[in-house]
Enzyme design. Structure first.
Site, PDB file in Angstrom:
ATOM      1  N   CYS A   1       2.315  -8.832  -1.957  1.00  0.00           N
ATOM      2  CA  CYS A   1       1.314  -9.563  -1.176  1.00  0.00           C
ATOM      3  C   CYS A   1       1.199 -11.018  -1.651  1.00  0.00           C
ATOM      4  O   CYS A   1       2.151 -11.589  -2.197  1.00  0.00           O
ATOM      5  CB  CYS A   1      -0.033  -8.837  -1.185  1.00  0.00           C
ATOM      6  SG  CYS A   1      -1.109  -9.348   0.185  1.00  0.00           S
TER       7      CYS A   1
ATOM      8  N   ASP B   1      -8.190  -6.712  -5.157  1.00  0.00           N
ATOM      9  CA  ASP B   1      -9.341  -6.926  -4.276  1.00  0.00           C
ATOM     10  C   ASP B   1     -10.600  -6.378  -4.917  1.00  0.00           C
ATOM     11  O   ASP B   1     -11.693  -6.903  -4.712  1.00  0.00           O
ATOM     12  CB  ASP B   1      -9.057  -6.298  -2.916  1.00  0.00           C
ATOM     13  CG  ASP B   1      -7.969  -7.083  -2.199  1.00  0.00           C
ATOM     14  OD1 ASP B   1      -8.302  -7.996  -1.435  1.00  0.00           O
ATOM     15  OD2 ASP B   1      -6.778  -6.841  -2.478  1.00  0.00           O
TER      16      ASP B   1
HETATM   17  O1  LIG Z   1      -8.116 -13.348  -4.819  1.00  0.00           O
HETATM   18  P1  LIG Z   1      -6.650 -13.435  -4.670  1.00  0.00           P
HETATM   19  O2  LIG Z   1      -5.945 -13.284  -5.979  1.00  0.00           O
HETATM   20  O3  LIG Z   1      -6.186 -14.677  -3.921  1.00  0.00           O
HETATM   21  O4  LIG Z   1      -6.173 -12.232  -3.728  1.00  0.00           O
HETATM   22  C1  LIG Z   1      -6.404 -10.901  -4.129  1.00  0.00           C
HETATM   23  C2  LIG Z   1      -5.891  -9.927  -3.110  1.00  0.00           C
HETATM   24  O5  LIG Z   1      -6.368 -10.246  -1.806  1.00  0.00           O
HETATM   25  C3  LIG Z   1      -5.363  -9.912  -0.858  1.00  0.00           C
HETATM   26  O6  LIG Z   1      -5.907  -9.136   0.183  1.00  0.00           O
HETATM   27  P2  LIG Z   1      -5.990  -9.716   1.704  1.00  0.00           P
HETATM   28  O7  LIG Z   1      -4.722 -10.464   1.993  1.00  0.00           O
HETATM   29  O8  LIG Z   1      -7.236 -10.575   1.796  1.00  0.00           O
HETATM   30  O9  LIG Z   1      -6.102  -8.471   2.568  1.00  0.00           O
HETATM   31  C4  LIG Z   1      -4.270  -9.170  -1.618  1.00  0.00           C
HETATM   32  O10 LIG Z   1      -4.492  -7.774  -1.671  1.00  0.00           O
HETATM   33  C5  LIG Z   1      -4.385  -9.843  -2.960  1.00  0.00           C
HETATM   34  O11 LIG Z   1      -3.769  -9.121  -4.020  1.00  0.00           O
END
Ligand SMILES: O=P(O)(O)OC[C@H]1O[C@H](OP(=O)(O)O)[C@H](O)[C@@H]1O
Length: 323
Positions: free
Chosen positions: A131, A200
């Site tokens: 991701c 998350d």
């Molecule tokens: O806070 P930061 O490290 O940027 O992101 C943390 C997590 O948020 C994202 O979820 P999504 O894309 O919002 O569903 C991913 O799962 C990623 O690992």
């Protein structure tokens, strides 16, 4: 229908979080705090009670967007629990101060976390990512700034392919990047030194809640002997899990998985699209925070220190005081 009391920035931010134009747990938290700030700055409330009620309504609107990343309610808590004052002006100033402080702390926490994560990376290491996580990228950025040569195997991360964002950002940092489809991960695990993911939410037992596919990746990594680290600022610690609550896994629309033409072709076949999964603590080697690195099983100590045993929901109206 949009609540007429709410500032357009609150509505716009809520829509952007729900549609994932604003995404990633830390960016979501910053956007939510900034939206509360906008609501406070331009509130036309005539009374202190009216002002507080509108801020809580803004908090509820933001809170209702996505259920899994705890950084969102933690951001709302930080700001709303500091809302204090006898007058509208005083309350407004307290919200502005708290929102600014929150965003500032978020930036500093990510930089501090990056330095901790970078200490685990050696010159010449190859990292596999899943991701797109700003916390995870902060670790690689700090390592690169220390002069370490890092290369990366980047999983594309279906269905939304956020790995492409990671690939571009790593390339811009000067990292040598190889993009792979998710199902190729196991083939490359023997040739990488670390799996590095974001989070998350982190539960009190050390479980890692992250983008769907993380748990399978972690099990494969353990089987291959590749250490897995999760970069997670302390706003990712989920205080409700201290009292036994589980973390809700967001189910997103099937249109992210199949386009309308495919949908028509496959007829009544069910399509499900869970956005996150839960990796048990035994598959995670280290949780990297701005307070240092922790084995997952010990994260509960830090959670108790930061949150105590009880957490409020300051976006809810106190009983009997609706306006
Ligand atoms: O806070 P930061 O490290 O940027 O992101 C943390 C997590 O948020 C994202 O979820 P999504 O894309 O919002 O569903 C991913 O799962 C990623 O690992």
């Amino acid at each position: 229908m949009a609540d007429p009391q709410l500032h357009p920035t609150v509505e716009a931010t809520a829509t952007e979080i729900a549609s994932m134009e604003v995404r990633g747990a830390a960016p979501i938290a910053a956007a939510a705090a900034s939206a509360l700030r906008a609501q406070a700055v331009e509130s036309t409330a005539a009374t202190p009670a009216g002002f507080e009620s509108t801020l809580r309504a803004a908090g509820r609107r933001l809170q209702a967007t996505r259920p899994t990343a705890v950084s969102l309610p933690n951001a709302l808590r930080y700001v709303l629990q500091r809302m204090d004052g006898e007058t509208v002006g005083g309350l407004r100033a307290s919200v502005i101060r708290a929102a600014d402080e929150f965003v500032d702390r978020l930036d500093r926490a990510q930089a501090d976390l990056g330095a901790v994560g970078a200490n685990r990376l050696r010159d010449g290491d190859r990292v596999m990512t899943h991701c797109h996580s700003t916390d995870a990228l902060a670790c690689i950025e700090a390592a690169v700034e220390q002069g370490k040569g890092i290369s990366a195997v980047v999983k594309e991360t279906r269905p939304r392919n956020q790995g492409h964002i990671t690939a571009r950002e790593l390339r811009d940092l000067g990292v040598d990047v190889t993009l792979i489809v998710d199902s190729a991960a196991r083939r490359y695990l023997g040739a990488v030194d670390h799996v590095l993911v974001g989070a998350d939410s982190i539960a009190a037992d050390g479980s890692l809640i992250n983008k769907i596919g993380t748990s399978g990746l972690a099990v494969n990594a353990r089987d291959r002997g590749t250490p897995i680290m999760a970069a997670a600022q302390t706003i990712k610690l989920h205080p409700d899990t201290l009292t036994g609550h589980t973390v809700e896994i967001e189910m997103r629309d099937e249109s992210e998985v199949v386009d309308s033409e495919t949908r028509a072709e496959i007829g009544d076949i069910a399509v499900e699209n869970p956005a996150f999964d839960v990796t048990p603590p035994r598959y995670v080697d280290a949780i990297i925070t701005e307070r240092g690195q922790f084995p997952p099983e010990s994260i509960v100590t830090l959670m108790r220190e930061l949150f105590g045993e009880s957490v409020g929901e300051p976006w809810e109206e106190p009983t009997g005081e609706t306006e």
